[in-house]
Motif scaffolding. Sequence first.
Motif, mmCIF file in Angstrom:
data_model
loop_
_atom_site.group_PDB
_atom_site.id
_atom_site.type_symbol
_atom_site.label_atom_id
_atom_site.label_comp_id
_atom_site.label_asym_id
_atom_site.label_seq_id
_atom_site.Cartn_x
_atom_site.Cartn_y
_atom_site.Cartn_z
ATOM 1 N N SER A 72 16.565 132.567 64.347
ATOM 2 C CA SER A 72 16.578 132.324 63.433
ATOM 3 C C SER A 72 16.543 132.958 61.671
ATOM 4 O O SER A 72 15.793 133.580 62.461
ATOM 5 C CB SER A 72 16.960 131.219 62.249
ATOM 6 O OG SER A 72 14.932 130.759 62.022
ATOM 7 N N LEU A 78 16.381 124.686 61.348
ATOM 8 C CA LEU A 78 17.077 123.740 61.071
ATOM 9 C C LEU A 78 15.988 122.308 61.670
ATOM 10 O O LEU A 78 14.954 122.923 62.840
ATOM 11 C CB LEU A 78 17.900 123.973 62.139
ATOM 12 C CG LEU A 78 18.867 125.325 62.129
ATOM 13 C CD1 LEU A 78 20.012 125.950 62.373
ATOM 14 C CD2 LEU A 78 19.692 124.991 60.660
ATOM 15 N N GLU A 82 19.648 117.889 63.107
ATOM 16 C CA GLU A 82 20.715 118.742 62.561
ATOM 17 C C GLU A 82 21.166 119.829 63.750
ATOM 18 O O GLU A 82 22.133 119.663 63.933
ATOM 19 C CB GLU A 82 19.953 120.192 61.657
ATOM 20 C CG GLU A 82 19.990 119.161 59.698
ATOM 21 C CD GLU A 82 19.221 120.272 59.475
ATOM 22 O OE1 GLU A 82 19.582 120.018 57.984
ATOM 23 O OE2 GLU A 82 18.845 120.648 59.415
ATOM 24 N N MET A 83 20.003 119.960 64.268
ATOM 25 C CA MET A 83 21.043 120.914 65.259
ATOM 26 C C MET A 83 21.775 120.681 66.691
ATOM 27 O O MET A 83 22.447 120.096 66.379
ATOM 28 C CB MET A 83 19.099 121.203 66.325
ATOM 29 C CG MET A 83 18.798 123.039 65.650
ATOM 30 S SD MET A 83 17.838 124.221 66.292
ATOM 31 C CE MET A 83 15.693 122.556 66.016
ATOM 32 N N PHE A 103 25.522 118.942 56.591
ATOM 33 C CA PHE A 103 24.777 119.953 57.083
ATOM 34 C C PHE A 103 23.450 119.941 55.567
ATOM 35 O O PHE A 103 24.645 120.383 54.375
ATOM 36 C CB PHE A 103 25.041 120.829 57.346
ATOM 37 C CG PHE A 103 23.868 122.678 57.540
ATOM 38 C CD1 PHE A 103 23.751 121.959 58.749
ATOM 39 C CD2 PHE A 103 24.496 123.321 57.050
ATOM 40 C CE1 PHE A 103 22.407 122.865 58.904
ATOM 41 C CE2 PHE A 103 23.412 124.035 56.904
ATOM 42 C CZ PHE A 103 22.740 124.376 58.298
ATOM 43 N N HIS A 104 22.112 120.309 55.252
ATOM 44 C CA HIS A 104 21.629 120.358 54.532
ATOM 45 C C HIS A 104 22.072 119.455 53.389
ATOM 46 O O HIS A 104 22.383 119.666 52.247
ATOM 47 C CB HIS A 104 21.794 121.754 54.034
ATOM 48 C CG HIS A 104 20.927 122.644 54.780
ATOM 49 N ND1 HIS A 104 20.700 123.894 54.778
ATOM 50 C CD2 HIS A 104 19.404 122.412 55.684
ATOM 51 C CE1 HIS A 104 19.657 124.088 55.620
ATOM 52 N NE2 HIS A 104 19.348 123.485 56.557
#
Length: 166
Positions: A72, A78, A82-83, A103-104
């Motif tokens: 990253s 992450l 999330e992944m 996401f986030h």
Amino acid sequence: MVDKKSYEQLDKIQELVKLVINHVDPDVPHRPAQDRVKMNQLQNLLHDALIATGHVENCAIVRRKDISLRASSAGFTLSGDEMQKLIDAFKDPPRTRQEGLYFHDKLYKCVRADKNSIYAKCDKVGMVLVKTATLVIMGTYSDNMYSSVCVEAIEKLASYFIEKSK
């Protein structure tokens, strides 16, 4: 209008990838010291091929098989969840297009979602995901960046991984 420097940097991506990718095989077990070297090589690749364009804010490479972060950009993290969500988004592209991606802690509306690529936006920021045989390459861009250059850089990097069956 995209500046000439951005396109020149995109042209260098394939050469940079060739230098690094031939030394990295995520499916072969390595000793921990070798993993650190390979991760550093991939991080350098992400920086040189994506971040250096000036149109990719953050990026990562996730191995699909074991949902592991292979590399990253500096300071970008992450979580496992999330992944997993990024990988799962490719399983049902019509649903991803309809529902978007979280996401986030933000909902990203899908601009494109198919079996290989997902482009999504949230206000003036966005993300690009591209799936290869074994990886998902993702990148984000901010409101002062050209989304088209971000897309092109990530797609070009993914194309090389696809050529090498990675």
